[in-house]
Every structure is written in structure tokens, then in C-alpha cells.
Design a protein around this motif. Structure first.
Motif, PDB file in Angstrom:
ATOM      1  N   ARG A 170       0.827  -1.212   0.000  1.00 50.09           N
ATOM      2  CA  ARG A 170       0.000   0.000   0.000  1.00 50.09           C
ATOM      3  C   ARG A 170       0.861   1.261   0.000  1.00 50.09           C
ATOM      4  O   ARG A 170       0.567   2.243  -0.695  1.00 50.09           O
ATOM      5  N   GLY A 171       1.931   1.226   0.797  1.00 50.11           N
ATOM      6  CA  GLY A 171       2.815   2.387   0.856  1.00 50.11           C
ATOM      7  C   GLY A 171       3.537   2.631  -0.455  1.00 50.11           C
ATOM      8  O   GLY A 171       3.679   3.782  -0.890  1.00 50.11           O
ATOM      9  N   MET A 172       3.985   1.564  -1.095  1.00 52.54           N
ATOM     10  CA  MET A 172       4.649   1.704  -2.392  1.00 52.54           C
ATOM     11  C   MET A 172       3.707   2.318  -3.418  1.00 52.54           C
ATOM     12  O   MET A 172       4.092   3.186  -4.215  1.00 52.54           O
ATOM     13  N   CYS A 173       2.461   1.860  -3.401  1.00 46.35           N
ATOM     14  CA  CYS A 173       1.461   2.422  -4.303  1.00 46.35           C
ATOM     15  C   CYS A 173       1.263   3.909  -4.029  1.00 46.35           C
ATOM     16  O   CYS A 173       1.250   4.731  -4.949  1.00 46.35           O
ATOM     17  N   THR A 174       1.127   4.246  -2.771  1.00 45.07           N
ATOM     18  CA  THR A 174       0.869   5.638  -2.386  1.00 45.07           C
ATOM     19  C   THR A 174       1.990   6.566  -2.854  1.00 45.07           C
ATOM     20  O   THR A 174       1.737   7.684  -3.304  1.00 45.07           O
ATOM     21  N   ASP A 175       3.231   6.074  -2.795  1.00 45.40           N
ATOM     22  CA  ASP A 175       4.370   6.902  -3.204  1.00 45.40           C
ATOM     23  C   ASP A 175       4.648   6.861  -4.701  1.00 45.40           C
ATOM     24  O   ASP A 175       5.080   7.869  -5.275  1.00 45.40           O
ATOM     25  N   TRP A 176       4.404   5.715  -5.332  1.00 48.06           N
ATOM     26  CA  TRP A 176       4.894   5.531  -6.700  1.00 48.06           C
ATOM     27  C   TRP A 176       3.827   5.504  -7.786  1.00 48.06           C
ATOM     28  O   TRP A 176       4.162   5.567  -8.975  1.00 48.06           O
ATOM     29  N   ALA A 177       2.556   5.440  -7.439  1.00 38.96           N
ATOM     30  CA  ALA A 177       1.513   5.411  -8.476  1.00 38.96           C
ATOM     31  C   ALA A 177       1.561   6.670  -9.339  1.00 38.96           C
ATOM     32  O   ALA A 177       1.300   6.623 -10.551  1.00 38.96           O
ATOM     33  N   LYS A 178       1.921   7.787  -8.742  1.00 40.07           N
ATOM     34  CA  LYS A 178       1.967   9.050  -9.487  1.00 40.07           C
ATOM     35  C   LYS A 178       3.034   9.034 -10.582  1.00 40.07           C
ATOM     36  O   LYS A 178       3.011   9.856 -11.503  1.00 40.07           O
ATOM     37  N   TYR A 179       3.963   8.092 -10.484  1.00 34.98           N
ATOM     38  CA  TYR A 179       5.008   7.962 -11.504  1.00 34.98           C
ATOM     39  C   TYR A 179       4.660   6.934 -12.580  1.00 34.98           C
ATOM     40  O   TYR A 179       5.486   6.635 -13.444  1.00 34.98           O
ATOM     41  N   GLY A 180       3.465   6.380 -12.503  1.00 34.64           N
ATOM     42  CA  GLY A 180       3.042   5.415 -13.512  1.00 34.64           C
ATOM     43  C   GLY A 180       3.265   3.968 -13.138  1.00 34.64           C
ATOM     44  O   GLY A 180       3.110   3.076 -13.972  1.00 34.64           O
ATOM     45  N   LEU A 181       3.611   3.715 -11.880  1.00 35.57           N
ATOM     46  CA  LEU A 181       3.824   2.342 -11.430  1.00 35.57           C
ATOM     47  C   LEU A 181       2.543   1.766 -10.842  1.00 35.57           C
ATOM     48  O   LEU A 181       1.769   2.485 -10.207  1.00 35.57           O
ATOM     49  N   GLN A 182       2.320   0.467 -11.083  1.00 33.84           N
ATOM     50  CA  GLN A 182       1.249  -0.250 -10.390  1.00 33.84           C
ATOM     51  C   GLN A 182       1.911  -1.253  -9.438  1.00 33.84           C
ATOM     52  O   GLN A 182       2.701  -2.092  -9.860  1.00 33.84           O
ATOM     53  N   VAL A 183       1.587  -1.115  -8.160  1.00 29.06           N
ATOM     54  CA  VAL A 183       2.166  -1.978  -7.127  1.00 29.06           C
ATOM     55  C   VAL A 183       1.045  -2.716  -6.418  1.00 29.06           C
ATOM     56  O   VAL A 183       0.181  -2.089  -5.790  1.00 29.06           O
ATOM     57  N   ASN A 184       1.035  -4.021  -6.544  1.00 27.58           N
ATOM     58  CA  ASN A 184      -0.012  -4.845  -5.945  1.00 27.58           C
ATOM     59  C   ASN A 184       0.606  -6.072  -5.279  1.00 27.58           C
ATOM     60  O   ASN A 184       1.809  -6.321  -5.401  1.00 27.58           O
ATOM     61  N   ALA A 185      -0.222  -6.823  -4.585  1.00 32.23           N
ATOM     62  CA  ALA A 185       0.257  -8.037  -3.925  1.00 32.23           C
ATOM     63  C   ALA A 185      -0.657  -9.207  -4.258  1.00 32.23           C
ATOM     64  O   ALA A 185      -1.853  -9.033  -4.486  1.00 32.23           O
ATOM     65  N   ILE A 186      -0.070 -10.376  -4.276  1.00 36.98           N
ATOM     66  CA  ILE A 186      -0.824 -11.628  -4.349  1.00 36.98           C
ATOM     67  C   ILE A 186      -0.661 -12.316  -3.002  1.00 36.98           C
ATOM     68  O   ILE A 186       0.463 -12.455  -2.497  1.00 36.98           O
ATOM     69  N   ALA A 187      -1.775 -12.734  -2.408  1.00 39.17           N
ATOM     70  CA  ALA A 187      -1.740 -13.414  -1.113  1.00 39.17           C
ATOM     71  C   ALA A 187      -2.191 -14.853  -1.296  1.00 39.17           C
ATOM     72  O   ALA A 187      -3.391 -15.138  -1.316  1.00 39.17           O
ATOM     73  N   PRO A 188      -1.238 -15.773  -1.446  1.00 41.62           N
ATOM     74  CA  PRO A 188      -1.621 -17.181  -1.615  1.00 41.62           C
ATOM     75  C   PRO A 188      -2.174 -17.771  -0.319  1.00 41.62           C
ATOM     76  O   PRO A 188      -1.770 -17.385   0.783  1.00 41.62           O
ATOM     77  N   GLY A 189      -3.076 -18.723  -0.478  1.00 44.36           N
ATOM     78  CA  GLY A 189      -3.526 -19.517   0.653  1.00 44.36           C
ATOM     79  C   GLY A 189      -2.545 -20.650   0.876  1.00 44.36           C
ATOM     80  O   GLY A 189      -1.333 -20.477   0.738  1.00 44.36           O
ATOM     81  N   TYR A 190      -3.051 -21.824   1.168  1.00 47.29           N
ATOM     82  CA  TYR A 190      -2.179 -22.973   1.411  1.00 47.29           C
ATOM     83  C   TYR A 190      -1.951 -23.727   0.110  1.00 47.29           C
ATOM     84  O   TYR A 190      -2.875 -24.321  -0.448  1.00 47.29           O
ATOM     85  N   PHE A 191      -0.699 -23.669  -0.356  1.00 54.31           N
ATOM     86  CA  PHE A 191      -0.317 -24.289  -1.616  1.00 54.31           C
ATOM     87  C   PHE A 191       0.709 -25.388  -1.379  1.00 54.31           C
ATOM     88  O   PHE A 191       1.504 -25.325  -0.440  1.00 54.31           O
TER      89      PHE A 191
END
Length: 254
Positions: A170-191
Motif C-alpha cells: 500500500r505504501g509503495m502504491c501511495t508513493d509511486w503510483a503518481k510515476y506510472g507504477l502499479q504496485v499490488n500483492a498476491i496473497a496465496p492460501g495454502y499451496f
């Protein structure tokens, strides 16, 4: 047009911790959708074997065995990778687990978990983002966990690190989205992964998991590919700061 939303042809992806398990599956999935991939890992033999598998499928692949827990090493390695071509996609997958009752949890393991699961995301994310910012575009995917939301006995420090990954995303998005970056996460369950092999081999745990998870089974690592491709391609151009749970429903059901 529909396929173009998920087409990664011409893109270059760095995937940390990608010699096996979730990291390798994601790297293979990105390669299958057209990306050139740079594999990273600590074991040079495993890394070479993983690269050979992808090369045998006709994919363009290279390796970089840098230590993700060393800020100076990360910066040097990322700069070297960039000299060969831009990193368009970063998947921060490197991680570790250690199980122990919290009151007996070794301090050195706590520090190792923080370095591997949290500091690496910051170090590699920052080093890559500096290049992406100059280009005005880039995709960063951090691998979180259902433990970003939930806790289980004997893994409190791991839970803390994965909660941190979610909020760092969330913090990376807040700082870097304005520069054209998309920062997201994948949260796997039990694999079914090497990290979880002891649990997979435990009949009592597997029975509990199947009962606890609405999908009533373990996940297979190739089921994470779709989420990774979506977050890496143009289909997710306005998705930012999001954590996508791929967990068979375990986080939404009591």
C-alpha cells in the motif's frame, strides 16, 4: 484485443526466489505469456536447473543469484540487470518460514524472517522502482499471504512479516503510483510447495485444511499464474495498492 490485455511479449520480469515453488511457477507463467524472465535464488544449482527448464521450453531466461537481504548487493545486481534491458515487471517472491512457539522463538530466526520476508521487498522494490520511475511505468507484485490477515499457532513472526508486506504494498502504491507504477500483492492460501511440504505430509493438518477451506483442498502453484499475469499486464492498468487473495476462500469463511 482481449488477448492483448494479458500479453507480456517484449516485457522483462525479475522474479526473486524463483528456483522452485511459487516463484518458479510464476516465472514460468509470465514466460508462457511472452515475457523474458530473470530468475533469482540462493542455490546456484537449483537456479541453473530452473533456467534450463524454461530454456528447454523456448523461453528467454537468465539468472542473477544475488542476496535479496543485502541492500548494497541488491542495488548492484539490479543496476547490472538493467544494463542488459529494463525490468518491466518485478515479483518480490523470496521468503522463508520458521515454526516455533512464540515464547521460545529464537531471536536470530526473528531477524532472519524480517530480513528475508520484509527487508528484501523494500530493498529490491526500491532499487527496481528507481529505474521504473525514470521510465514512467512499471509493475511490482509483492507476494503476501493469507497470514497477512490471519494467524495460526507457532508462526506469529511470519504473520507479522506478511502483514508488513501487505502494508508496504500500500505504501509503495501511495508513493509511486503518481510515476506510472502499479504496485499490488498476491496473497496465496495454502499451496503445495517445498515451504509447506511438512504440512502437506501431515494427514491431520491436511484434513483440517480441507475442512477449513471452502474449496476443500490444497492449492496448486500453477493456480497463481492467472493472478500474476493479470497484475503484470495492461489488464490491471488502474489496479493499484491491492492485495489479491488466491486462497480457495479461506480468508472469508469461518
Amino acid at each position: 484485443m482481449a488477448f492483448e490485455l494479458f500479453d507480456l511479449t517484449g516485457k522483462r520480469a525479475l522474479v526473486t526466489g524463483s528456483s522452485q515453488g511459487i516463484g518458479f511457477a510464476i516465472a514460468q507463467g509470465l514466460a508462457d505469456h511472452g515475457a523474458e524472465v530473470v530468475l533469482n535464488g540462493r542455490d546456484s544449482d537449483k537456479l541453473a536447473a530452473a533456467a534450463a527448464k524454461l530454456a528447454a521450453c523456448g523461453h528467454k531466461v537468465s539468472t542473477s543469484g544475488f542476496d535479496v537481504t543485502s541492500a548494497a548487493t541488491v542495488t548492484e545486481a539490479v543496476d547490472a540487470i538493467e544494463k542488459a534491458g529494463p525490468i518491466d515487471i518485478l515479483v518480490n517472491n523470496a521468503g522463508m518460514q520458521f515454526r516455533s512457539p512464540l515464547e521460545d522463538f529464537p531471536v536470530e530466526r526473528w531477524e532472519q524472517l524480517l530480513a528475508t520476508n520484509v527487508s528484501s521487498v523494500f530493498y529490491v522494490g526500491q532499487a527496481v522502482a528507481r529505474h521504473m520511475i525514470k521510465r514512467g511505468k512499471g509493475k511490482i507484485i509483492n507476494i503476501a499471504s493469507v497470514q497477512s490477515e490471519l494467524a495460526r499457532p507457532n508462526i506469529a513472526p511470519y504473520t507479522a512479516t506478511k502483514g508488513a508486506v501487505r502494508n508496504l504494498t500500500r505504501g509503495m502504491c501511495t508513493d509511486w503510483a503518481k510515476y506510472g507504477l502499479q504496485v499490488n500483492a498476491i496473497a496465496p492460501g495454502y499451496f503445495k510447495t517445498p515451504l509447506n511440504q511438512a504440512l502437506v505430509d501431515d494427514p491431520a493438518f491436511s484434513a483440517w485444511l480441507e475442512k477449513r477451506t471452502p474449496a476443500a483442498r490444497w492449492g496448486n502453484v500453477d493456480e497463481l499464474i492467472g493472478a500474476a499475469v493479470f497484475l503484470s499486464g495492461s489488464a490491471s492498468s488502474f489496479v493499484n495498492g491491492h492485495t489479491l487473495y488466491v486462497d480457495g476462500g479461506i480468508t472469508i469463511s469461518l
